[in-house]
Write a protein that holds these residues in place. Structure first.
Motif, short mmCIF file in Angstrom:
data_model
loop_
_atom_site.label_atom_id
_atom_site.label_comp_id
_atom_site.label_asym_id
_atom_site.label_seq_id
_atom_site.Cartn_x
_atom_site.Cartn_y
_atom_site.Cartn_z
N HIS A 221 -5.64 51.37 -17.28
CA HIS A 221 -4.50 51.47 -18.19
C HIS A 221 -3.20 51.70 -17.44
CE1 HIS A 221 -2.12 52.62 -21.70
NE2 HIS A 221 -1.78 53.73 -21.06
N ILE A 222 -3.21 52.57 -16.44
CA ILE A 222 -1.95 53.02 -15.83
C ILE A 222 -1.58 52.27 -14.56
CG2 ILE A 222 -2.96 54.85 -14.39
CD1 ILE A 222 -0.52 56.57 -15.09
N SER A 223 -2.55 51.64 -13.87
CA SER A 223 -2.31 51.12 -12.52
C SER A 223 -1.83 49.68 -12.51
CB SER A 223 -3.59 51.24 -11.69
OG SER A 223 -4.02 52.57 -11.60
N ASP A 224 -1.12 49.35 -11.44
CA ASP A 224 -0.76 47.96 -11.15
C ASP A 224 -1.77 47.35 -10.18
OD1 ASP A 224 1.91 47.81 -12.53
OD2 ASP A 224 2.30 49.48 -11.17
N HIS A 225 -2.18 48.14 -9.18
CA HIS A 225 -3.21 47.73 -8.23
C HIS A 225 -4.26 48.84 -8.18
CE1 HIS A 225 0.02 45.02 -6.95
NE2 HIS A 225 -0.92 44.28 -6.38
N VAL A 226 -5.46 48.47 -7.78
CA VAL A 226 -6.56 49.44 -7.72
C VAL A 226 -7.25 49.32 -6.37
CG1 VAL A 226 -8.73 50.22 -8.76
CG2 VAL A 226 -6.93 49.29 -10.21
N ALA A 227 -7.49 50.48 -5.73
CA ALA A 227 -8.26 50.54 -4.49
C ALA A 227 -9.54 51.32 -4.75
CB ALA A 227 -7.45 51.23 -3.39
N VAL A 228 -10.66 50.78 -4.29
CA VAL A 228 -11.96 51.41 -4.49
C VAL A 228 -12.40 52.03 -3.17
CG1 VAL A 228 -14.36 51.06 -5.21
CG2 VAL A 228 -12.53 49.68 -6.23
N MET A 229 -12.76 53.31 -3.23
CA MET A 229 -13.11 54.06 -2.02
C MET A 229 -14.57 54.48 -2.05
SD MET A 229 -10.89 57.22 -0.48
CE MET A 229 -11.19 57.90 1.15
N TYR A 230 -15.23 54.34 -0.90
CA TYR A 230 -16.63 54.75 -0.80
C TYR A 230 -16.86 55.37 0.57
CZ TYR A 230 -21.73 54.63 -0.67
OH TYR A 230 -23.07 54.97 -0.57
N LEU A 231 -17.31 56.60 0.60
CA LEU A 231 -17.68 57.30 1.83
C LEU A 231 -16.58 57.22 2.89
CD1 LEU A 231 -20.22 58.92 2.54
CD2 LEU A 231 -21.02 56.97 3.85
N GLY A 232 -15.36 57.52 2.46
CA GLY A 232 -14.25 57.61 3.41
C GLY A 232 -13.55 56.31 3.73
N LYS A 233 -13.99 55.19 3.14
CA LYS A 233 -13.40 53.89 3.45
C LYS A 233 -12.99 53.15 2.17
CE LYS A 233 -15.93 53.01 7.78
NZ LYS A 233 -14.73 52.87 8.67
N ILE A 234 -11.97 52.31 2.28
CA ILE A 234 -11.61 51.42 1.18
C ILE A 234 -12.51 50.19 1.26
CG2 ILE A 234 -9.81 49.98 0.18
CD1 ILE A 234 -9.26 52.94 -0.15
#
Length: 324
Positions: A221-234
């Motif tokens: 709803h709020i974001s223009d871009h999204v970054a997904v993070m897993y175990l310290g990394k994008i």
């Protein structure tokens, strides 16, 4: 495209593990491990991932509330990690944070006027009557009454306390705000109000947000871009529409499959990840996600994938993108 207001280059934050009689460093918890991305002025970058993946640590490291292990963060033309104490103090006026827990982030011994106005005195901006007027004005902007400045945090609800936290963050008129899960501890009925307030403030003051959350629906709803993070990394980063409609990384696909859909005619298969999240003190060799990935092949276990652009600014860290 304008120059990014915030740019990360290979940022790392490791916490040492000490052991033995002399408390020597015997290992590291790799909370943030070689992260690079940028945020354009006026936009919101949503940062999502499971609890414990390093989201909050990254947000605090960007602002140098935590000392980095390696890498660079540029705010406009300033290398934040290289700034000295006085320079960093001046930059604090332009970079602020909204904390996750509105109950523990407000000093119970100070009234609201002192909490919100404290930074004005610290930075030598306003004192006395002028400070009081600025505080009252900011409280009104955030949906509170001017007379609330005389009250103490325990006299407010969770949603009102978070409004106080937002008012405190905005008092110095910053350009960039790290919102560290600002709605996760609030009732569902209040969450939308706080997010709507943040959007109104962004439009009014031209703010740039790093919005950290595990609520994928709210991030959408709020974001223009999204970054997904897993175990310290994008592992994946893209515009929100592209990411939600065409997730490429297996971890992103699993996360989105868990989001409830209101349409009863829309049926999507839930992806259940096997195993548990590995320890950041001993991450897997190769791709961090390979122990839980149903597509993992031999080179996934031996070679770490790079975050690469697969078109239209959609970046993904996976060897098997073309095969899926």
């Amino acid at each position: 495209m304008t120059e990014p207001i915030v740019k990360l280059e290979n940022v790392k934050k490791y916490f040492p593990i000490r052991g033995g009689v002399f408390s020597r460093v015997v290992g590291n918890i790799k909370a943030v491990d070689d992260i690079s991305f940028s945020i354009q002025k006026g936009e919101t970058l949503g940062l999502v991932g499971e609890s414990g993946c390093g989201k909050s640590t990254l947000g605090r490291t960007i602002l140098k509330l935590l000392d980095p292990t390696a890498g660079k963060v540029f705010y406009k033309d300033f290398d934040i990690f290289a700034t000295q104490k006085e320079e960093l103090r001046n930059l604090r006026r332009e970079m602020q944070i909204i904390f996750q827990d509105p109950y523990s982030s407000l000093n119970p011994r100070l009234n609201v006027g002192e909490i919100v106005g404290e930074c004005l005195e610290i930075h030598g901006i306003a004192y006395g009557r002028e400070k009081q007027e600025k505080v009252e004005s900011m409280l009104e902007v955030c949906g509170l009454a001017p007379h609330h400045r005389r009250r103490y945090p325990h006299e407010f609800s969770g949603g009102q306390r978070q409004r106080i936290g937002i008012a405190r963050a905005l008092t110095l008129n910053p350009d960039f705000i790290v919102a560290d899960e600002p709605i996760s501890s609030l009732d569902v009925s209040i969450q939308a109000q706080i997010v709507n307030l943040m959007e109104e403030l962004q439009e009014k003051f031209g703010l740039t947000y790093l919005f950290i959350s595990h609520d994928l629906s709210m991030v959408r709803h709020i974001s223009d871009h999204v970054a997904v993070m897993y175990l310290g990394k994008i592992v994946e980063i893209s515009g929100k529409k592209e990411l939600y409609q065409n997730p490429l990384h297996p971890y992103t696909q699993a996360l989105l499959s868990a989001v409830p859909v209101m349409d009863p005619d829309h049926k999507s298969k839930r992806i259940i990840l096997r195993g548990d999240v590995p320890s950041p003190a001993n991450p897997p060799q190769g791709c961090n996600f390979n122990p839980r990935c149903i597509y993992a092949e031999e080179h996934c276990r031996n070679e770490e994938p790079e975050l690469r652009d697969v078109g239209s600014g959609h970046q993904v860290s996976c060897h098997l993108v073309e095969k899926m």
